[in-house]
Scaffold this motif. Structure first.
Motif, PDB file in Angstrom:
ATOM      1  N   VAL A 268      40.660  37.040  57.415  1.00 21.68           N
ATOM      2  CA  VAL A 268      41.721  36.832  58.297  1.00 21.68           C
ATOM      3  C   VAL A 268      41.098  36.105  59.521  1.00 21.68           C
ATOM      4  CG1 VAL A 268      43.806  37.603  59.553  1.00 21.68           C
ATOM      5  CG2 VAL A 268      42.988  39.138  57.498  1.00 21.68           C
ATOM      6  N   GLU A 269      41.300  34.948  59.330  1.00 23.26           N
ATOM      7  CA  GLU A 269      40.765  33.856  60.440  1.00 23.26           C
ATOM      8  C   GLU A 269      41.680  33.670  61.541  1.00 23.26           C
ATOM      9  OE1 GLU A 269      39.599  30.164  59.120  1.00 23.26           O
ATOM     10  OE2 GLU A 269      38.215  31.037  57.588  1.00 23.26           O
ATOM     11  N   LYS A 270      41.168  33.691  62.707  1.00 25.41           N
ATOM     12  CA  LYS A 270      42.267  33.243  63.873  1.00 25.41           C
ATOM     13  C   LYS A 270      43.276  31.926  63.383  1.00 25.41           C
ATOM     14  CE  LYS A 270      39.111  30.309  66.437  1.00 25.41           C
ATOM     15  NZ  LYS A 270      37.973  29.914  67.370  1.00 25.41           N
TER      16      LYS A 270
ATOM     17  N   THR B 124      59.474  38.863  57.922  1.00 29.35           N
ATOM     18  CA  THR B 124      59.782  37.754  58.415  1.00 29.35           C
ATOM     19  C   THR B 124      59.092  37.171  59.463  1.00 29.35           C
ATOM     20  OG1 THR B 124      61.798  38.524  59.667  1.00 29.35           O
ATOM     21  CG2 THR B 124      62.254  37.981  57.432  1.00 29.35           C
ATOM     22  N   VAL B 125      59.083  37.972  60.581  1.00 32.23           N
ATOM     23  CA  VAL B 125      58.461  37.284  61.848  1.00 32.23           C
ATOM     24  C   VAL B 125      56.867  37.005  61.590  1.00 32.23           C
ATOM     25  CG1 VAL B 125      57.725  38.089  64.112  1.00 32.23           C
ATOM     26  CG2 VAL B 125      59.899  38.676  63.215  1.00 32.23           C
ATOM     27  N   LEU B 126      56.091  37.888  60.747  1.00 34.54           N
ATOM     28  CA  LEU B 126      54.939  37.580  60.429  1.00 34.54           C
ATOM     29  C   LEU B 126      54.724  36.175  59.648  1.00 34.54           C
ATOM     30  CD1 LEU B 126      53.220  40.830  59.578  1.00 34.54           C
ATOM     31  CD2 LEU B 126      52.671  39.563  61.303  1.00 34.54           C
ATOM     32  N   ASN B 127      55.620  36.067  58.690  1.00 31.82           N
ATOM     33  CA  ASN B 127      55.593  34.847  57.898  1.00 31.82           C
ATOM     34  C   ASN B 127      55.913  33.645  58.652  1.00 31.82           C
ATOM     35  OD1 ASN B 127      55.188  35.364  54.538  1.00 31.82           O
ATOM     36  ND2 ASN B 127      55.891  37.005  55.730  1.00 31.82           N
ATOM     37  N   CYS B 128      56.776  33.783  59.650  1.00 30.80           N
ATOM     38  CA  CYS B 128      57.352  32.781  60.530  1.00 30.80           C
ATOM     39  C   CYS B 128      56.409  32.283  61.292  1.00 30.80           C
ATOM     40  CB  CYS B 128      58.558  33.250  61.137  1.00 30.80           C
ATOM     41  SG  CYS B 128      58.936  31.771  62.338  1.00 30.80           S
TER      42      CYS B 128
ATOM     43  N   CYS C  39      49.161  38.379  55.297  1.00 27.95           N
ATOM     44  CA  CYS C  39      49.783  39.505  55.688  1.00 27.95           C
ATOM     45  C   CYS C  39      49.119  40.934  55.155  1.00 27.95           C
ATOM     46  CB  CYS C  39      51.169  39.242  55.674  1.00 27.95           C
ATOM     47  SG  CYS C  39      52.136  38.021  56.678  1.00 27.95           S
ATOM     48  N   LEU C  40      49.090  40.755  53.703  1.00 31.98           N
ATOM     49  CA  LEU C  40      48.569  41.934  53.104  1.00 31.98           C
ATOM     50  C   LEU C  40      47.077  42.420  53.516  1.00 31.98           C
ATOM     51  CD1 LEU C  40      49.023  44.189  50.899  1.00 31.98           C
ATOM     52  CD2 LEU C  40      48.203  42.493  49.357  1.00 31.98           C
ATOM     53  N   LYS C  41      46.477  41.283  53.620  1.00 26.14           N
ATOM     54  CA  LYS C  41      44.986  41.337  54.164  1.00 26.14           C
ATOM     55  C   LYS C  41      44.903  42.096  55.670  1.00 26.14           C
ATOM     56  CE  LYS C  41      42.652  37.837  51.410  1.00 26.14           C
ATOM     57  NZ  LYS C  41      41.925  36.489  51.367  1.00 26.14           N
ATOM     58  N   LEU C  42      45.723  41.301  56.557  1.00 25.78           N
ATOM     59  CA  LEU C  42      45.640  42.110  57.988  1.00 25.78           C
ATOM     60  C   LEU C  42      46.381  43.384  57.691  1.00 25.78           C
ATOM     61  CD1 LEU C  42      45.645  41.483  60.819  1.00 25.78           C
ATOM     62  CD2 LEU C  42      47.813  40.594  60.947  1.00 25.78           C
ATOM     63  N   GLN C  43      47.358  43.631  56.911  1.00 24.81           N
ATOM     64  CA  GLN C  43      47.904  45.180  56.994  1.00 24.81           C
ATOM     65  C   GLN C  43      46.737  46.139  56.282  1.00 24.81           C
ATOM     66  OE1 GLN C  43      51.596  45.976  54.636  1.00 24.81           O
ATOM     67  NE2 GLN C  43      50.360  46.990  53.224  1.00 24.81           N
TER      68      GLN C  43
ATOM     69  N   VAL D 176      50.794  51.202  58.326  1.00 23.46           N
ATOM     70  CA  VAL D 176      51.727  50.281  58.322  1.00 23.46           C
ATOM     71  C   VAL D 176      52.059  49.603  57.006  1.00 23.46           C
ATOM     72  CG1 VAL D 176      50.198  48.594  59.083  1.00 23.46           C
ATOM     73  CG2 VAL D 176      52.737  48.409  59.735  1.00 23.46           C
ATOM     74  N   LYS D 177      53.365  49.091  56.826  1.00 20.53           N
ATOM     75  CA  LYS D 177      53.832  48.366  55.388  1.00 20.53           C
ATOM     76  C   LYS D 177      54.592  47.440  56.031  1.00 20.53           C
ATOM     77  CE  LYS D 177      53.323  52.657  52.898  1.00 20.53           C
ATOM     78  NZ  LYS D 177      53.957  53.690  51.694  1.00 20.53           N
ATOM     79  N   TYR D 178      54.204  46.202  55.974  1.00 22.98           N
ATOM     80  CA  TYR D 178      54.907  45.082  56.476  1.00 22.98           C
ATOM     81  C   TYR D 178      56.097  44.677  55.911  1.00 22.98           C
ATOM     82  CZ  TYR D 178      50.703  44.256  59.302  1.00 22.98           C
ATOM     83  OH  TYR D 178      49.636  44.562  60.019  1.00 22.98           O
ATOM     84  N   ASN D 179      55.956  44.802  54.418  1.00 25.83           N
ATOM     85  CA  ASN D 179      56.933  44.415  53.416  1.00 25.83           C
ATOM     86  C   ASN D 179      58.166  45.228  53.306  1.00 25.83           C
ATOM     87  OD1 ASN D 179      55.766  41.793  52.905  1.00 25.83           O
ATOM     88  ND2 ASN D 179      54.875  42.473  50.913  1.00 25.83           N
TER      89      ASN D 179
END
Length: 467
Positions: A192-194, A307-311, A346-350, A297-300
């Protein structure tokens, strides 16, 4: 005749200008004087009989021992009070951003409001954000010394302000036992890069209680030191993904720092109490906060988080000033087309968050409802107060006082702990919280404002006793 008239007019004009300048100076002196009289908020003490029966505030037959009810509770341990405060950097002030603030935006006036805010409440540790580089050595360092505080200040080269921690020399040794600067832009997070360079940083310290302080208050206490950290996370409407990465980094670095600096002679077998405070630029229902306080935490599973993370990953910072580029228009869209690549990130960050064996607990989340139920959980389900920021274009809660603790990866901590559970698990007792006003009590105009507050943020503070 004409020359005499011109001289008389010039003299009159100069006298009028001098009088106007005198009035301006007097007005500014009045504002400076008013800084010491601005509204003081009370520290609200927890009524110890209000949560004695499994957190049931209506209980009247409490199971606390006799003498520990109805205001008779005797606190034991090392007293500790901590405050977090974003002071609003002078280098960030623009009149158009604070159109109703008036003369208080002048540094020679506003600094008096800030010093009053800091030292009126007399906290043992101050966690400060948006501290101007230009003002630190010539103003803040001497002010801290005058009030018998030591301090550490750090900043990134691409910013004009940084973060600081100040502590009372009557409570802690003057020199920290250890210190660490955290540069988010340089931290590697596996897979997960910056998203963009932000210049945001964190500061972590280990402080030892003075022998005099410990002997005076709790000579048999097993606590001899604390680990503390502060940060100011990335500010950008579309910065949620990067902020969530930064909370992972800060939490991991605080855990590693506490383990690395553990001294068996000083700390025994346990890690010292570890506090993490600052401006997260995130609310209690946002991913950065939830990823460290509500694990796993479970983002999905949460439409807003997903939606906010993907946006935020869709936003292109390099094209920010290109009006023709089709960047998203709102950071919180109702719907968004899910990009498989972004979903994988997002899954990697989760997974990073869920594989980190520590978590953070918000002290206000655990205890504020017992002192101010009218402003607990108004717009969130974490019992947090409604706001800590009252700016012109945005208002809400951004600041937090957190305790970092070990987390069993198999344990669900998505529900808010009761205060009793929190205190028993972490060997401390919370005495009071600084009152946070709800939106209904604040004026229509933004902060800062004369006769009110010196920053667009409100300080937060907690008094406690460490066992």
């Amino acid at each position: 005749m004409g020359k005499k008239t011109n001289k008389a007019e010039k003299k009159l004009k100069n006298a009028k200008a001098a009088e106007e300048q005198k009035q301006i100076q007097q007005h500014q002196q009045d504002l400076i004087a008013d800084a010491h009289e601005y509204p003081k908020r009370p520290l609200l003490e927890i009524p110890r009989d209000s949560f004695c029966c499994n957190g049931n505030a209506s209980c009247t037959n409490g199971n606390l021992p006799e003498g520990e009810r109805n205001g008779q509770y005797t606190y034991k341990g090392l007293p500790l009070s901590i405050m977090t405060f974003n002071m609003l950097a002078q280098s960030l002030i623009q009149r158009k951003l604070f159109p109703t603030s008036g003369e208080i935006l002048r540094w020679n006036i506003r600094r008096n409001y800030l010093t009053t805010e800091l030292f009126y409440y007399n906290a043992d540790i101050l966690f400060l954000q948006e501290v101007d580089i230009a003002q630190f050595d010539k103003f803040w360092r001497p002010v801290f010394k005058e009030h018998e505080y030591e301090c550490e200040f750090v900043y990134a080269s691409m910013k004009q302000h940084g973060v600081a921690i100040a502590w009372k020399t009557a409570v802690f040794d003057s020199a920290p036992l250890a210190k660490q600067l955290v540069k988010f832009d340089e931290q590697l997070t596996e897979g997960v890069e910056k998203v963009t360079s932000t210049g945001n940083i964190g500061l972590i310290l280990k402080l030892r209680f003075t022998e005099n302080y410990k002997n005076a208050h709790a000579p048999t206490s097993k606590t001899s030191s604390v680990c503390i950290g502060t940060t100011h996370l990335f500010w950008h409407p579309f910065g949620t993904f990067e902020r969530t990465r930064q909370t992972y980094i800060m939490l991991k670095e605080m855990r590693d720092f506490a383990l690395k600096t553990k001294d068996s002679h000083l700390d025994g077998e346990k890690i010292p109490p570890t506090f993490f405070c600052g401006d997260f630029n995130s609310q209690p229902f946002d991913t950065p906060y939830l990823s460290i306080t509500s694990k796993p935490v479970k983002y999905n599973d949460d439409h807003r988080m997903q939606t906010v993370l993907n946006c935020s990953l869709t936003y292109n910072y390099k094209e920010e000033k290109n009006k023709e580029y089709d960047n998203p228009k709102t950071p919180v869209p109702d719907q968004i087309s899910l990009n498989p690549e972004h979903q994988e990130l997002c899954l990697k960050l989760q997974n990073l968050h869920n594989n980190l064996d520590c978590a953070a607990v918000s002290l206000y989340s655990c205890g504020y409802k017992y002192v101010h139920p009218e402003n607990s959980g108004l717009d969130n389900d974490k019992n947090e107060p409604e706001l800590s920021n009252w700016a012109h274009t945005w208002r809400g809660l951004l600041d937090y006082i957190l305790l970092v603790k070990p987390w069993d990866l198999n344990k669900d901590i998505t529900k808010t702990q009761t205060l009793e559970e929190f205190e028993n698990e972490n060997s401390l007792k919370i005495k009071s919280f600084l009152r946070m006003p709800p939106a209904s009590e604040l004026p229509d105009h933004c902060l800062p404002h004369p006769n009110e507050y010196g920053s667009d943020h409100l300080s937060m503070m907690c008094e406690m006793f460490l066992q």
